[in-house]
Design an enzyme around this catalytic site. Structure first.
Site, short mmCIF file in Angstrom:
data_model
loop_
_atom_site.label_atom_id
_atom_site.label_comp_id
_atom_site.label_asym_id
_atom_site.label_seq_id
_atom_site.Cartn_x
_atom_site.Cartn_y
_atom_site.Cartn_z
N LYS A 1 -5.35 24.47 -7.13
CA LYS A 1 -5.85 23.29 -7.83
C LYS A 1 -4.71 22.34 -8.19
CE LYS A 1 -8.82 22.16 -11.82
NZ LYS A 1 -9.62 22.75 -12.93
N SER B 1 -15.02 24.19 -15.92
CA SER B 1 -14.41 23.70 -14.69
C SER B 1 -14.31 24.71 -13.56
CB SER B 1 -13.02 23.14 -14.98
OG SER B 1 -13.12 21.97 -15.76
N SER C 1 -13.82 20.75 -13.14
CA SER C 1 -12.76 20.01 -12.47
C SER C 1 -12.15 20.73 -11.26
CB SER C 1 -11.64 19.70 -13.48
OG SER C 1 -11.08 20.89 -14.02
#
Length: 487
Positions: free
Chosen positions: A83, A182, A158
């Site tokens: 990420k 997320s 996210s």
């Protein structure tokens, strides 16, 4: 839709076994993943910064280690996405912010170093909202990421880029992180598995507010077994994190056996406080009717989470005040709308608000512990709506009612964040618009291995029921397509 059958579509667990037995080479696995990336990533924009030359060098070294008979790590030879909130040595890491558009870290942060040490071949950074703020993966550096089932819709966030990459077979495992949902929300919207561990299970040396337990890092995979494999690399003890305690990460390598027929399970449509679209409520009730017979007991019951909205709003804002003050003071326009909204909400709060939020969080936590004396698991939807257009930054209304904040529509997941319990998003068929439906599986306090084991058992049971099985995106609709995700 037919199930893809290329090497890159094989489960991470099976790929790791095949690498260890020399049935496949890390080099040919990487090339299979690169082929899929080239075919479908332009249609969804999930993977952003990439260094394929470095990945190929790492894959060749992984192959040599296998041929030498070296001891191999749990992720040995597996192409992996990280990420874009996590510092990765030598690979552009922007946090989705123009402030760091050209930032290349000199070293890995703790979690990334652990994944690399476990043998992962890091291929790319996965897209995220600016600073991870919000559940729509879009930012001014890389643009938006589209849903693998319909690129015009959001993929969640996210950890959205990771979820999309997994769903489409671009990579077998990816990392993610979770504050208000997320790891869980993008997993639900993309038909894969995301696991939010208990605070400290995956130690972090990056979390600036070290004594705040609401933000964690964790694994994502196409299945709970694949997520467990990643968890084995991520989890462990490290005194850099004040919540870290002695734990054997390798205990997660294989999901713990869980007999669903012995479990007492509670289910709830809304956790008693969260706004949920009426169509999602109806879809969830249908899912419950289909799976409730799997358990010893499955009854409707809701823990008392108290004033969960206020608690999360305050705890979230405190972290934003600490992290973004210098940039906000210099020029608020340097921060995106979601980050500014959180920061400015924090400016309006007082020490009394902070004290009350912590007190309410503690009271709710203790009520939930009493709730889990009667139940082994709590089940609810992950998201309150079907994926909406990515051009819409966030949900403003549900069932015609105006929401409190840009993140209020995440209440189903942040309600669980407040309690610190482990929670897993499990694919559970599709919703009323034929988009993936995610089931949130909440386990007992510190019951990480049990929760992942229960998620694995549920996925196996769901696979035999067409209305509950994991949906598969149609690659033929994405191959060779190039979409414009500029924001």
């Amino acid at each position: 839709m037919t199930t893809p059958t290329e090497m890159c579509d094989i489960s991470a667990v099976e790929l790791r076994r095949m690498i260890g037995t020399k049935e496949i080479s890390p080099v040919e696995l990487l090339e299979s993943c690169i082929g899929r990336i080239e075919a479908v990533n332009p249609a969804v924009n999930a993977l952003v910064a990439m260094d394929l030359d470095a990945a190929r060098r790492a894959a060749r070294e992984a192959e040599k280690a296998v041929m030498r008979g070296d001891e191999l790590g749990v992720l040995h030879g597996l192409p992996t996405g990280v990420k874009d909130l996590n510092d990765t040595a030598g690979l552009r890491t922007t946090y989705g912010s123009p402030i760091f558009a050209d930032h290349v870290p000199e070293k890995d942060e703790r979690m990334v170093a652990a994944v690399r040490a476990a043998g992962a071949v890091i291929v790319a950074k996965t897209n995220t909202p600016e600073w991870g703020a919000g559940a729509n993966t879009r930012n001014p550096v890389y643009g938006a990421t589209g849903n693998p089932f319909d690129p015009k819709r959001i993929c969640g966030g996210s950890s959205g880029g990771s979820a999309v990459a997994l769903s489409l077979g671009m990579l077998p495992v990816c990392t993610g992180s979770d504050t208000g949902g997320s790891l869980r929300i993008p997993a639900a919207f993309c038909g894969i598995t995301g696991f939010r561990p208990s605070p400290g299970t995956v130690p972090s040396d990056k979390r600036g507010f070290g004594w705040a337990p609401i933000s964690v890092q964790g694994p994502m995979g196409r299945t709970a077994a694949d997520a467990s494999l990643m968890m084995a690399a991520q989890a462990g003890f490290d005194s850099c994190d004040p919540f870290s305690t002695p734990i054997d990460g390798m205990s997660f390598r294989t999901p713990q056996p869980v007999d669903l027929g012995r479990l007492r399970v509670a289910y709830t449509e809304d956790l008693g406080f969260a706004p949920v679209d009426n169509d999602i409520r109806a879809a969830f009730r249908s899912k419950v009717r289909a799976f409730k017979g799997l358990f010893r007991e499955c009854v409707e019951a809701t823990p008392d989470l108290g004033d969960a909205n206020d608690v999360f709003e305050v705890l979230r804002a405190v972290g934003y005040l600490a992290r973004y003050k210098a940039w906000y003071d210099e020029d608020p326009a340097k921060l995106g709308a979601n980050v500014r909204a959180n920061y400015e909400q924090g400016l309006s709060m007082t020490l009394a608000d902070f004290s009350r939020a912590h007190s309410e969080q503690t009271k709710a936590y203790r009520r939930v512990q009493a709730f889990f004396k009667d139940f082994d698991l709590l089940l609810c939807p992950v998201t309150p709506v079907t994926p909406f257009p990515w051009t819409q930054l966030y949900m403003t209304h549900i069932n015609g009612e105006k929401l409190r904040t840009y993140f209020h529509w995440l209440a189903l997941t942040y309600g669980i964040t407040n309690t610190g319990h482990p929670a897993c998003a499990v694919p559970c068929g599709v919703d009323h618009e034929s988009m993936p439906f995610g089931l949130q599986v909440v386990g007992p306090h510190k019951g990480d291995a049990f929760t992942l084991g229960a998620a694995h058992a549920l996925e196996q049971a769901f696979a035999a029921k067409p209305e509950l099985a994991r949906p598969i995106p149609d690659l033929s609709k994405l191959n060779g397509v190039v979409n414009d995700f500029r924001v």
